[in-house]
Scaffold this active site. Structure first.
Site, mmCIF file in Angstrom:
data_model
loop_
_atom_site.group_PDB
_atom_site.id
_atom_site.type_symbol
_atom_site.label_atom_id
_atom_site.label_comp_id
_atom_site.label_asym_id
_atom_site.label_seq_id
_atom_site.Cartn_x
_atom_site.Cartn_y
_atom_site.Cartn_z
ATOM 1 N N GLY A 42 56.323 42.461 34.200
ATOM 2 C CA GLY A 42 56.385 42.797 35.619
ATOM 3 C C GLY A 42 57.144 41.818 36.480
ATOM 4 N N LYS A 89 62.366 41.527 34.372
ATOM 5 C CA LYS A 89 63.333 41.300 33.306
ATOM 6 C C LYS A 89 64.230 42.526 33.108
ATOM 7 C CE LYS A 89 60.040 40.291 30.383
ATOM 8 N NZ LYS A 89 58.907 40.358 31.323
ATOM 9 N N GLU A 119 25.778 37.960 44.880
ATOM 10 C CA GLU A 119 27.047 37.687 45.570
ATOM 11 C C GLU A 119 26.894 36.563 46.586
ATOM 12 O OE1 GLU A 119 29.746 38.765 44.437
ATOM 13 O OE2 GLU A 119 28.788 40.167 43.056
#
Ligand code: ADP
Ligand code: MG
Ligand code: ZN
Length: 628
Positions: A216, A219, A435
């Protein structure tokens, strides 16, 4: 090849014999000649005589030595329409001929014709021929679909799996954030456009370049841009497509590809995923793969087979240069390596600008702010991000993309699709504690990245999420930062334990534990950050199966291995205690934050810090902010 032909013969011979008898049995009794002139309706001999007497018959054609007749007669019941009827005649009826002569009927006799026999013979041949042709066709088709011995029949040639684009339409301006790579590759464009400039002074033009970088990062795009800038055709094939079940197919594809390329020179050949064929020969478990080696040998041969000034440049891409066969990297082959890495802040700004060209952005949008929010994103991620934002904008029926859509799109690209929040329940409470546990430990440790938001809205696999403002990886991370990350990762599990007791902890911390174990192990084995001392104990990662050597894995003894595990455990234990202590000491504010989170489902970082600051000291954080 021999095998397949023998099979064809075995199949067709019996088929031919059977076909012939079938044909004889079904059709011969009808008799060749009459067949083509048959009248469909029959009439009895008696009726024929009656017709003859009443003068309705106009013509009689005799066939088969007078045994059958086709009679033309008018039918007064049907407006005197002419009918053709077939009549079987008695074998011996000389009086009939006399009678026919008396009446004024056109009489004709058809002897069995010579050419009729030929037609009949040909007809007899039609069926077997059709049969053979049909079988042959079936056979070829099945061999094309793949598998089966028929594969050998169409050896290479017919199934060229490479693509050719006459004009890629991509220019260097469409690629951003990889300036060094672009600089190096601009030279390749000159090789393609003006080879004389180099050959005149005796320079040997390189044949190929190897682009190395994670997926990604652009290239393929760069390779297309080279072809686009030079205005030459772009041939591309993926390494995995070379490797087939059947020996020789890969090698013949390489031959075909180079043959086509030579016909179209100057041109560019792009080989994606070259590691699929170019892996170190003879490496890996169970010996080499003959087919792959043949393909690789063919590739090397072809690369050696043309001179640098034929105008063909080969660009290959990989993210595993370490497994490549050294023969590929020798001078005269892929002697240039170009690194294409994930972009930095400036690079991300450039890439976002490229992809913002065809999008409608609200004036408030700052590309720089988006770039700052997205460290670690590759070019493909950023392209995807802007596209997601555009889709959200269209769905919300807005005129232009605003920051709200961009932020939602970032969340989606990072953490997956948003789900629906849980209804209030014990497990929602537990997730909230988990959390808030991450968030409070992260907030109170000086060396941890600051909290960006805490949410109970599920995304992808996660039931709840704590987001930290990502820091641009500046390359160097301190021991204190790593320890803080481990403590932060343990914050969730620590809160579950402190609040609900050891018996109630859940599987929700699985991902956290994996992450922290990997950090702790690297601290010990790679960065020398433990009592084991400043040693690097790790080779290049342990992917034994992917080539490399078998040997490089265990460079240390059993005893050292044991001590590594001990050190990892000690680090994890230390951080676990730290996290549990923070939870214990801040239980009051945690309970309040949990209630707020369950009510609002999302708390942003600023509000979170303000509430915590009412109870305890919140350390100022230094964040590395890259300058543009
Ligand atoms: P790779 O071949 O390295 O896996 P690609 O070239 O296929 O990556 O990139 C996929 C897409 O991501 C490209 O088509 C382009 O839209 C976008 N992209 C990736 N890198 C860049 C970049 N450096 N500049 C602009 N766009 C990029
Ligand atoms: Mg690619
Ligand atoms: Zn967690």
């Amino acid at each position: 090849m021999k095998l397949s032909w023998r099979i064809i013969l075995l199949w067709t011979l019996p088929a031919l014999v059977i076909g012939f008898f079938l044909w004889q049995g079904t059709f011969s009794s009808a008799g060749g000649d009459l067949g083509r002139n048959t009248a469909s309706t029959r009439m009895t001999y008696g009726r024929f005589l009656e017709y003859l007497d009443t003068g309705r018959v106009t013509a009689v054609d005799l066939y088969e030595n007078g045994r059958t007749a086709i009679v033309e007669a008018v039918d007064p019941d049907l407006d005197n329409r002419l009918q053709r009827l077939r009549v079987d005649l008695p074998t011996n009826a000389p009086e009939l001929i006399a009678k026919l002569r008396e009446s004024e009927v056109t009489l004709d006799a058809h002897p069995p014709r010579k050419d009729g026999a030929i037609w009949g013979l040909l007809g007899n041949l039609v069926f077997p021929i059709l049969l053979i042709a049909g079988l042959f066709f079936l056979f070829r088709r099945s061999s094309n679909i793949g598998g089966g011995p028929g594969q050998a029949m169409n050896f290479g040639k017919s199934r060229a799996r490479f693509q050719m684009e006459a004009k890629t339409g991509v220019l260097f301006d469409d690629v951003a954030g990889v300036e060094e790579a672009k600089e190096e590759l601009k030279e390749v464009v000159t090789f393609l456009k003006q080879p004389e400039r180099f050959t005149a002074v005796g320079a040997r033009i390189p044949k190929g370049a190897l682009l190395v970088g994670p997926p990604g990062t652009g290239k393929t795009l760069l390779a297309k841009a080279i072809a686009g800038e030079a205005g030459v055709p772009f041939f591309s094939i993926s390494g995995s497509e070379f490797v087939e079940m059947f020996v020789g197919v890969g090698a013949s594809r390489v031959r075909d590809l180079f043959k086509k390329a030579k016909e179209n020179a100057p041109c560019l050949i792009f080989i994606d995923e070259i590691d699929a064929v170019g892996r170190q020969r003879g490496a890996g478990i169970g010996g080499g793969n003959d087919e792959r080696e043949q393909t690789l040998n063919q590739l090397l041969t072809e690369m050696d087979g043309f001179e640098g000034n034929t105008g063909i440049i080969i660009i290959a891409a990989t993210n595993r240069p370490d497994v490549l066969d050294s023969a590929l990297l020798r001078p005269g082959r892929f002697d240039r390596q170009v690194i294409v890495d994930a972009p930095d802040l400036k690079g991300r700004i450039g890439i976002l600008e490229v992809h913002a060209r065809n999008k409608k952005l609200a004036p408030e949008i700052s590309i720089e702010v988006i770039a700052r929010r997205t460290p670690g994103f590759t070019g493909a991620d950023l392209a995807n991000l802007l596209n997601e934002a555009a889709i959200l904008t269209a769905r919300r029926r807005k005129e232009a993309i605003t920051m709200a859509e961009v932020n939602d799109a970032v969340d989606r690209v990072v953490a997956g699709m948003e789900g629906t929040p849980l209804v209030d329940s014990k497990s929602k409470r537990l997730i909230a504690y988990h959390e808030i546990g991450h968030a409070i430990v992260g907030t109170l440790l000086k060396d941890h990245d600051p909290v960006q938001k805490v949410t109970l809205i599920p995304r992808g696999q996660a039931q709840g999420l704590t987001w930290f403002t990502p820091s641009e990886e500046q390359g160097l991370i301190t021991r204190a930062q790593l320890l803080a990350r481990i403590s932060g990762a343990l914050g969730g599990r620590a809160a579950e334990e402190e609040v609900f007791g050891d018996a109630e902890v859940t599987t929700g911390a699985g991902g956290d534990l994996q992450q922290l174990t990997s950090i702790a192990r690297q601290m010990v084995t790679r960065y020398g950050m433990s009592d084991l001392g400043s040693l690097s104990l790790e080779g290049q990662g342990g992917e034994v199966f992917l080539g490399g050597g078998l040997m490089s894995r265990a460079e240390y003894s059993e005893e050292i291995a044991f001590r590594i595990d001990e050190q990892v455990k000690r680090i994890a234990e230390h951080c676990h205690q730290e996290a549990r202590q923070i939870i214990r000491e801040n239980r009051m504010v945690i309970d309040r934050l949990v209630d707020l989170l369950i009510e609002k489902e999302t708390i942003d970082g600023e509000e979170f810090r303000q509430i915590v600051a009412e109870y305890t000291h919140v350390p100022e954080k230094e964040q590395y902010v890259p300058q543009i």
